[in-house]
Structures are given as structure tokens and as C-alpha cells.
Write a protein that holds these residues in place. Structure first.
Motif, mmCIF file in Angstrom:
data_model
loop_
_atom_site.group_PDB
_atom_site.id
_atom_site.type_symbol
_atom_site.label_atom_id
_atom_site.label_comp_id
_atom_site.label_asym_id
_atom_site.label_seq_id
_atom_site.Cartn_x
_atom_site.Cartn_y
_atom_site.Cartn_z
ATOM 1 N N ASP A 1 3.084 2.392 8.715
ATOM 2 C CA ASP A 1 4.125 3.372 9.042
ATOM 3 C C ASP A 1 5.162 3.494 7.928
ATOM 4 O O ASP A 1 6.372 3.526 8.160
ATOM 5 C CB ASP A 1 4.806 2.997 10.361
ATOM 6 C CG ASP A 1 3.864 3.111 11.552
ATOM 7 O OD1 ASP A 1 2.927 3.933 11.489
ATOM 8 O OD2 ASP A 1 4.039 2.365 12.533
ATOM 9 N N GLY A 2 4.671 3.546 6.708
ATOM 10 C CA GLY A 2 5.547 3.740 5.560
ATOM 11 C C GLY A 2 6.198 2.476 5.026
ATOM 12 O O GLY A 2 6.937 2.542 4.033
ATOM 13 N N HIS A 3 5.929 1.328 5.641
ATOM 14 C CA HIS A 3 6.545 0.074 5.192
ATOM 15 C C HIS A 3 5.527 -0.742 4.390
ATOM 16 O O HIS A 3 4.524 -1.194 4.946
ATOM 17 C CB HIS A 3 7.033 -0.748 6.388
ATOM 18 C CG HIS A 3 7.769 -2.001 5.984
ATOM 19 N ND1 HIS A 3 7.121 -3.164 5.630
ATOM 20 C CD2 HIS A 3 9.092 -2.259 5.855
ATOM 21 C CE1 HIS A 3 8.004 -4.085 5.316
ATOM 22 N NE2 HIS A 3 9.205 -3.568 5.438
ATOM 23 N N PRO A 4 5.756 -0.964 3.095
ATOM 24 C CA PRO A 4 4.838 -1.786 2.302
ATOM 25 C C PRO A 4 5.041 -3.263 2.637
ATOM 26 O O PRO A 4 6.171 -3.756 2.658
ATOM 27 C CB PRO A 4 5.243 -1.468 0.862
ATOM 28 C CG PRO A 4 6.690 -1.085 0.945
ATOM 29 C CD PRO A 4 6.876 -0.425 2.291
ATOM 30 N N GLN A 5 3.940 -3.964 2.893
ATOM 31 C CA GLN A 5 3.999 -5.339 3.378
ATOM 32 C C GLN A 5 3.962 -6.358 2.233
ATOM 33 O O GLN A 5 3.194 -6.221 1.293
ATOM 34 C CB GLN A 5 2.817 -5.603 4.320
ATOM 35 C CG GLN A 5 2.684 -4.610 5.475
ATOM 36 C CD GLN A 5 3.635 -4.908 6.609
ATOM 37 O OE1 GLN A 5 4.845 -5.029 6.421
ATOM 38 N NE2 GLN A 5 3.091 -5.049 7.809
ATOM 39 N N ALA B 1 2.957 7.993 8.605
ATOM 40 C CA ALA B 1 2.612 7.149 9.747
ATOM 41 C C ALA B 1 1.208 6.580 9.604
ATOM 42 O O ALA B 1 0.362 7.124 8.894
ATOM 43 C CB ALA B 1 2.724 7.954 11.032
ATOM 44 N N GLY B 2 0.963 5.475 10.313
ATOM 45 C CA GLY B 2 -0.349 4.847 10.287
ATOM 46 C C GLY B 2 -0.476 3.820 9.174
ATOM 47 O O GLY B 2 0.513 3.399 8.575
ATOM 48 N N GLU B 3 -1.712 3.425 8.906
ATOM 49 C CA GLU B 3 -1.972 2.396 7.903
ATOM 50 C C GLU B 3 -2.469 3.022 6.603
ATOM 51 O O GLU B 3 -3.266 3.966 6.612
ATOM 52 C CB GLU B 3 -3.007 1.400 8.419
ATOM 53 C CG GLU B 3 -2.512 0.591 9.621
ATOM 54 C CD GLU B 3 -3.534 -0.427 10.088
ATOM 55 O OE1 GLU B 3 -4.034 -1.194 9.245
ATOM 56 O OE2 GLU B 3 -3.849 -0.420 11.300
ATOM 57 N N ALA B 4 -1.991 2.478 5.509
ATOM 58 C CA ALA B 4 -2.368 2.957 4.182
ATOM 59 C C ALA B 4 -2.459 1.763 3.250
ATOM 60 O O ALA B 4 -2.163 0.621 3.625
ATOM 61 C CB ALA B 4 -1.346 3.974 3.670
#
Length: 294
Positions: A56-60, A99-102
Motif C-alpha cells: 500500500d505504498g509503504h516500502p518495507q 494500493a496493494g503489493e509491489a
């Protein structure tokens, strides 16, 4: 895979914050040609990379990935990455993920042969759907990596602890695993000890203790594995690093292959030896891995 963003980076830059680096980035059409025919990343696989999961737009785990990028650069005698510049590039790419996974990929190569500087770029793309692997699990086979436990210490020029672009062996191992009716592979040393998977780290459960192969045999220290270990400790479990004989794998109470994009995939069998799968516990691990993590 739906490409969303591509960015070339001028690696010769300095500054203090994101604004200082914006003029060192060149946004590209992800479908357009970008590299020259003399680029050493494509000619020789002479470079390094990192894959960062985005939810959701947040790099882990950005800091952990950038630290590993710098470590790989050191092992490969590449220029030290400007961490602030790469962090700014990751933030810009994450804004395009939605949104979602990337997945965001960072690539640093030696550049063009006899060229003045390395080549650096960042891409962002929609992640594959790994929901089935996370819930139903995967089968793995062990494959001999072709070197002994002591080899990396004796031959550092093999770059066994670096995340390089030279992934031909890793991909060949995955093809061999599929030929054997499995989904993935677990590398072992020629003297019979467990290493890692071609694109993932291995975690084993023994009662309330979770272990992973000690990262002293050319194993790439997994960012997801490190994060999960912190999480497991916070839940009261014991974690550790061990030199694990391959013959003991079937005795584990449970096992997972973990990585930045697939996250935690439970192993239902290793070399056709069945393993128990705790679906609810695995779901809790993936719930954590899908939460925002810095």
C-alpha cells in the motif's frame, strides 16, 4: 508483471535530503529501452541489486536493504552507494506503487566497460500473487551448491555473500526443482550442510525455538528473516543461528522460506519428507510482514 515506474540515477551526487537529489534522477518509460549495448550488468551480470517489498505504498525495511546494498558493493569493489540518494529514489518509486503489493528493485552495475562511472537505476512493478504459496505452502528439494562450508572464507573472490546480478545458477536451481516436482530449492554445501534457497532464507521451528543457517558460509543475510526474528522474540520465542546438517531437515517441527516479496511460505515437504503446517501461525507471520515496517 505490470511495470509502474523506472528511474535512472546519477550515482555521483551529494546532499543532505531528498530535495538535493531530485535533479540526479531521470524518470523513464518502463517499457522503453534504457541501457546501452556495452552495459556490464547485461553483458556479465557485473553488478548488485536489492528487491524491496511495498505494501500500500509503504516500502518495507528500507534501511536494512540499503545496508545490504552497501555491503554487496563493498564485496564487489563497486563505489560505495550514497545511501541518502538511494533512499530518496526509493521514496519516489514507492509513491508510484499505489494500493496493494509491489516490488521496488535497486540495481547498481559497474556501468559501461571503460566508462567513467557505474550505472544505477530503480524500478517499481506490481508484485506477483503469492497468496497460494503463503496459505497452501510449497514443496522444496535440496540441491548441492557445489562448495564446502569452508569455501567462502577461503575464496572471498567468489562473492558468495553478495547479492549480485549473476543469478543464472539460482534460476537454474529453480528449474531443476520444478523438474523434480517441487516449487523451490534449498541449497546445501558439498559436505552436507544447509545454506539458503535461491531467492529466500530458510527458517526452521523446533518447539518454541526458531533457527536459520548461520550466515558464515556465503549465505545472504535475509532482511525478512531478520525482521521475523525480531518479531518472534517480541512474542516470547527463542531464535538462533546454527550450522544445520541437511539430513536433519525432516526432523523440524515446521519450516518456512521467507523473502521480501513472497513473504513467509510454509514448507509442506522437503525431498518428499512431509512437514507439518500451522496455518494460523503462518497467517500471523504474514500479517506481521504485511504491516508497515521500517
Amino acid at each position: 508483471m505490470a511495470w509502474r515506474f523506472a528511474l535512472m540515477i546519477d550515482p555521483v551526487a551529494s546532499g543532505d535530503d531528498r530535495a538535493d537529489y531530485l535533479d540526479t534522477f531521470t524518470e523513464l518509460d518502463p517499457a522503453a529501452p534504457a541501457l546501452t549495448v556495452g552495459e556490464l550488468s547485461t553483458q556479465r551480470g557485473d553488478g548488485i541489486f536489492e528487491s524491496i517489498g511495498v505494501v500500500d505504498g509503504h516500502p518495507q525495511e528500507v534501511s536494512a536493504h540499503l545496508e545490504r546494498l552497501a555491503h554487496s558493493a563493498q564485496l564487489c569493489d563497486l563505489p560505495e552507494p550514497n545511501i541518502a540518494q538511494w533512499r530518496a529514489a526509493v521514496a519516489l518509486a514507492a509513491e508510484r506503487c499505489g494500493a496493494g503489493e509491489a516490488v521496488i528493485k535497486l540495481i547498481l552495475s559497474r556501468g559501461v566497460e571503460h566508462g567513467p562511472a557505474p550505472t544505477a537505476w530503480v524500478t517499481a512493478a506490481e508484485a506477483s500473487d503469492f497468496s497460494r504459496a503463503r496459505t497452501e505452502g510449497i514443496r522444496a528439494v535440496t540441491l548441492d551448491r557445489g562448495y564446502s562450508l569452508a569455501t567462502p572464507a577461503h575464496a572471498p573472490w567468489l562473492l558468495l555473500g553478495a547479492k549480485t546480478l549473476s543469478y543464472a545458477v539460482n534460476m537454474a536451481a529453480l528449474r531443476e526443482a520444478k523438474r523434480r516436482g517441487a516449487d523451490d530449492a534449498i541449497f546445501t554445501t558439498s559436505d552436507g550442510f544447509v545454506l539458503e534457497a535461491p531467492t529466500a532464507s530458510l527458517i526452521l521451528r523446533r518447539g518454541s525455538t526458531f533457527i536459520t543457517p548461520a550466515p558464515n558460509a556465503g549465505i545472504l543475510h535475509g532482511t525478512t528473516q531478520l525482521s521475523l526474528f525480531e518479531h518472534l522474540v517480541s512474542r516470547g520465542f527463542t531464535v538462533g543461528y546454527e550450522t544445520i546438517p541437511a539430513e536433519t531437515l525432516p526432523a523440524a517441527d515446521a519450516a518456512w522460506l521467507v523473502s521480501s516479496v513472497r513473504l513467509a511460505a510454509p514448507l509442506v515437504a522437503i525431498d518428499d519428507a512431509p512437514l507439518a503446517v500451522d496455518a494460523s501461525f503462518t497467517a500471523s507471520l504474514n500479517d506481521y510482514l504485511l504491516s508497515p515496517r521500517d
